[in-house]
Scaffold this active site. Structure first.
Site, PDB file in Angstrom:
ATOM      1  N   GLN A  27       0.815  -1.206   0.000  1.00  0.00           N
ATOM      2  CA  GLN A  27       0.000   0.000   0.000  1.00  0.00           C
ATOM      3  C   GLN A  27       0.858   1.269   0.000  1.00  0.00           C
ATOM      4  OE1 GLN A  27      -3.218   0.538  -0.403  1.00  0.00           O
ATOM      5  NE2 GLN A  27      -3.621  -1.643  -0.683  1.00  0.00           N
ATOM      6  N   SER A  28       1.998   1.192  -0.656  1.00  0.00           N
ATOM      7  CA  SER A  28       2.912   2.332  -0.689  1.00  0.00           C
ATOM      8  C   SER A  28       2.301   3.547  -1.376  1.00  0.00           C
ATOM      9  CB  SER A  28       4.200   1.928  -1.419  1.00  0.00           C
ATOM     10  OG  SER A  28       4.981   3.052  -1.721  1.00  0.00           O
TER      11      SER A  28
END
Length: 295
Positions: A27-28
């Site tokens: 989920q960068s």
């Protein structure tokens, strides 16, 4: 993330690159921003993500895919040593294919990306001057360390506030002290010609205060906890301002709790505190089941 990417992508373009390679968690926020900017600029983007591919993409990962990024997944175990090697492999493959790839580290946190929050500090200095304000503290979340290091250097150059306080969402205070000193020193060395004769060249990195509050990490990186989710709800309901459970939610909760401590907290005696909201709201969606509502 865009503030740091502005300089990293400019460097990639200066080198004649047509491909961007970068890395981060599933989920960068940084990877999502890179994917979107690559699409806008007509550059190919290859993402190296830590962890297993989920059955359903959501949040930032969904946006990565919508933006057309090529995604590779590497196991979390051994990530630190594996992803630089894989990035080098992708760069070599790009060269064979007649392309040229530029590698951007996690969070665009290096001496190039550092310019992003040094430039932001200059903007803040103008904003504070216009408002007649000199904060007692600047507050941010810190994960890859670039925002924190940039604000520390910027604070030293533009005299923004009494202190820069960061709340870690990974690693520990010792790591961030070393990381900030390394990135600022590397910035001075890489841009020595540009900085010559300016106050930046004279910064004594070892004397810069690196204040990292490490009591609010919780179970680990990317893992929220009840107080964080309640803080996100409260701030959204009171101000229409959205935080995320990975970065800003933890930092904002930490800031509020330290303020509540009064003389025993890290903001003892402070009257004006500025919180630097670094985005990340798409990280709310993969953890939406953690929110409770009284209907």
């Amino acid at each position: 993330k865009l503030r740091k990417l502005e300089f990293c992508i400019a460097e990639a373009q200066r080198q004649g690159c047509d491909t961007l390679i970068t890395c981060g968690g599933l989920q960068s926020n940084h990877c999502r921003a890179t994917a979107i900017m690559g699409a806008r600029l007509g550059m190919k983007v290859q993402l190296i993500l830590r962890g297993e591919e989920p059955e359903v993409a959501s949040g930032n990962l969904l946006m990565d895919r919508l933006a057309g990024a090529q995604i590779s997944y590497l196991p979390a175990e051994g990530w630190a040593s594996a992803h630089p090697q894989y990035a080098a492999q992708l760069q070599a493959e790009a060269e064979v294919a007649g392309s040229k790839a530029y590698f951007i580290p996690t969070g665009a946190s290096d001496e190039v990306g550092l310019w992003g929050y040094i430039a932001a500090s200059e903007e803040l200095a103008a904003d504070f001057a216009a408002a007649g304000l000199r904060p007692d503290a600047l507050v941010c979340a810190t994960g890859s360390g670039g925002t924190q290091a940039g604000l520390i250097a910027g604070n030293a150059l533009f005299d923004l506030a009494e202190q820069v306080v960061a709340f870690n969402v990974s690693d520990n205070a010792a790591y961030f002290e070393e990381r900030a000193q390394h990135d600022i020193s590397a910035w001075q060395q890489r841009y020595a010609d540009i900085l010559a004769g300016t106050p930046a060249a004279d910064l004594k990195v070892s004397e810069l205060a690196v204040n990292t509050q490490e009591a609010y990490l919780g179970p680990g990186y990317g893992i929220g906890y009840p107080e964080v989710f309640e803080t996100i709800k409260t701030v959204a309901a009171c101000e229409g301002l959205f935080l995320d459970p990975v970065y800003t939610g933890k930092a904002f909760y930490g800031m509020l709790n330290e303020i509540r401590k009064g003389a025993d907290g890290c903001f003892a005696g402070a009257r004006n505190i500025v919180f630097v909201h670094t985005g990340g709201l798409f990280g709310v969606f993969p953890q939406q089941d953690q929110f409770t509502f009284d209907d």
